[in-house]
Enzyme design. Sequence first.
Site, PDB file in Angstrom:
ATOM      1  CB  CYS A 190      -0.894   0.016   1.231  1.00 44.71           C
ATOM      2  SG  CYS A 190      -1.816  -1.497   1.511  1.00 44.71           S
ATOM      3  NE  ARG A 211       5.106   2.891  -2.149  1.00 49.35           N
ATOM      4  CZ  ARG A 211       5.713   2.365  -1.094  1.00 49.35           C
ATOM      5  NH1 ARG A 211       5.262   1.232  -0.585  1.00 49.35           N
ATOM      6  NH2 ARG A 211       6.762   2.926  -0.545  1.00 49.35           N
ATOM      7  CD1 TRP A 230      -1.554  -5.044  -4.875  1.00 50.47           C
ATOM      8  CD2 TRP A 230      -1.253  -6.265  -3.029  1.00 50.47           C
ATOM      9  NE1 TRP A 230      -1.242  -6.323  -5.272  1.00 50.47           N
ATOM     10  CE2 TRP A 230      -1.048  -7.101  -4.154  1.00 50.47           C
ATOM     11  CE3 TRP A 230      -1.113  -6.820  -1.757  1.00 50.47           C
ATOM     12  CZ2 TRP A 230      -0.720  -8.446  -4.043  1.00 50.47           C
ATOM     13  CZ3 TRP A 230      -0.791  -8.162  -1.644  1.00 50.47           C
ATOM     14  CH2 TRP A 230      -0.590  -8.960  -2.785  1.00 50.47           C
ATOM     15  CG  ASN A 289       2.382   0.076   3.684  1.00 52.72           C
ATOM     16  OD1 ASN A 289       2.008  -1.040   3.339  1.00 52.72           O
ATOM     17  ND2 ASN A 289       3.544   0.591   3.313  1.00 52.72           N
ATOM     18  N   GLY A 290       0.765  -2.229   5.806  1.00 54.95           N
ATOM     19  CA  GLY A 290       1.336  -3.336   6.569  1.00 54.95           C
ATOM     20  C   GLY A 290       0.310  -4.431   6.793  1.00 54.95           C
ATOM     21  CD  GLU A 342      13.180 -11.098 -15.421  1.00 65.10           C
ATOM     22  OE1 GLU A 342      12.715  -9.955 -15.609  1.00 65.10           O
ATOM     23  OE2 GLU A 342      13.057 -11.693 -14.336  1.00 65.10           O
ATOM     24  CE  LYS A 356      10.241  -8.449 -16.227  1.00 66.65           C
ATOM     25  NZ  LYS A 356      10.072  -9.159 -14.966  1.00 66.65           N
ATOM     26  CD  GLU A 369       6.613 -10.063 -13.205  1.00 67.08           C
ATOM     27  OE1 GLU A 369       6.879  -9.655 -12.064  1.00 67.08           O
ATOM     28  OE2 GLU A 369       7.278  -9.730 -14.205  1.00 67.08           O
ATOM     29  CG  HIS A 403      16.791 -34.898 -15.429  1.00 74.30           C
ATOM     30  ND1 HIS A 403      17.277 -36.170 -15.251  1.00 74.30           N
ATOM     31  CD2 HIS A 403      17.812 -34.181 -15.958  1.00 74.30           C
ATOM     32  CE1 HIS A 403      18.535 -36.225 -15.634  1.00 74.30           C
ATOM     33  NE2 HIS A 403      18.885 -35.025 -16.075  1.00 74.30           N
ATOM     34  CE  LYS A 408       8.957  -1.307 -10.557  1.00 74.86           C
ATOM     35  NZ  LYS A 408       9.389  -2.172 -11.662  1.00 74.86           N
TER      36      LYS A 408
END
Length: 610
Positions: free
Chosen positions: A2, A27, A74, A98-99, A482, A486, A489, A505, A605
């Site tokens: 947040c 964020r 968030w 926030n938390g 990565e 990406k 996401e 495997h 973010k």
Amino acid sequence: MCGIVGYVGPRNAVQLVFDGLKKLEYRGYDSAGIAAIKNGQVYLEKEKGKLVNLGAKLDQLPSESQLAVGHTRWATHGGPSQVNAHPHQSEGVTIVHNGIIENYDTLKSELKAQGVEFNSDTDTEVIAHVLSQEYAKDSSPQKALLRGIARLNGAYALGVLFSGQADTIFLAKEGSPLVIGVGQDENYFGSDITTFAEVAKQAIFLNDGECASISAKEVRLWDFSGAELKHHYTSINWTPGSAEKHGYRHYMLKEIHEQPSVISHSIEHFLKDGKLNEEALGITKLDLDKIQDINIVACGTAFIAGLLGKYFIEPLTGLPVNVDLASEFRYRNPHMLDEGRTLVIAVSQSGETADTLASLKHAKEAGCQIFSVCNVEYSSIDRISDSTLLMNAGPEIGVASTKAFTSQILCLYLWANAFAKQIGKLSPEQENQMTQELHSLPVHIDLAMNSEDKVKTIINDYYESPNFLYIGRGPSYPIALEGALKLKEISYIHAEGYASGELKHGPIALVDRHMPIVAIAPQDEYHDKSISNIEEVRAREGMVIGIGHDKDDKLQAVCNDVIPCPQVNNPAFQAILSSIPIQFLAYHIAVKRGTDVDQPRNLAKSVTVE
């Protein structure tokens, strides 16, 4: 995750707070709200969705207000909705938070048993009711705040308005970032200095276990025992930089295209008279002779940059390197040597990643040296570290990291070379060769931008696929991880990255004619092995998208499509170059699928909660 912001002073508080919230959009959030005071009365507006929804209701708030607090949420406890949006209220109390409150369920049960009614599903509303109970006892905001937070377990940055204190905002910090901006007859607070860096030139960074009150002309600090604290001002020599799209459709696309200039500026900054700038690289503040092993801790894309770091830090320094997910590090009782013999390296774009910050605190208590690579000066991770390498990559607004990732790779590589030089493992001749290769890197990155044209021509054949695999060997293996990250996401396609040799495997069972496989296969020492692994995929009718040299006949022969990528001899620089095509591939598939590229669902973010 947040973001919170507040202002008290002679100007339009509502507009200033709304502007501050816009600076926190990077964020990630799902709802937002503002509370403002006029003539002792609290006015409150909050909305689900983007800030534009809240912006449409600003005229319902008093423009004459000289005190306001705001929040971007968030969701953690309770889904995204107007009722779950902050600020939250109870009798005499309005709060932004926030938390995460870990014992909220216990407190909520206690409060319900006492007849308290709840309007939301959030943990934050519990704080509002707890503070309301404490404030009713003797009408002292400071005492109510101290008694209230004593009942809380978890992480929080709080901005609190108490009735009868219409000119003051009260703050408390434990585990979540919180900073005060000091102005001339006006004061601010926020989750980070981006909210007020353009208008305040001094900041007070609150530490865990500290509270504050801010009015237009005064800032007071005290600890959780109630003892007054002295102010520790920090001059803000920082500018937000450009956060505009400059004609690009999305921030992510702009930030991909910024990479040649970002890397070029980094080279100028981290070299001095043609040699490694050891001060800028953070070497001079570390006791290198003591270090016997290295732990890298990070999350998400930064963790993948750390994995790449291992590939060159170990051979350059001769020291063992372990790479840990920060969310797991302190829970597995990691081996760490005291008296500074273990170096813990944190990698974090924001410098506020909660899991990474908690890992550093754990390592510091164990007697480790702390070094960080981050993009934000004055961030919590920067301030807790013994030494910091500031990437200076500029603001990265898109949630999916691009230019920060390639900057992290470069910074870790240059730092490893500077370390090796200091301990006598890098000769002047080797340094000269490396810096010569370094100077040509921006040109090669610029050439890698041409891969976008090829990506655009092939995505129609792949964008509807529900699954992807990414494979690579050596330093290309983290790039495969990565690439998969990406894609999932921002496009919401399920994707996994594997070391190419691991396919047989287990994962090769997934390969059929419907499965696209992205193979990162530069012309390096692993090339022949990579081609063999691709042939294994082709034998099972997998659709292969190769990323490598456009003149690589072997690669062309075993792939359905090849996205061209410039080739260099330096493995670290090749990893940076190979990152560009996978960024374009993820971006254009996501655009084709119509997703929210810059702010994908469920993501933030800056992850400031565990």
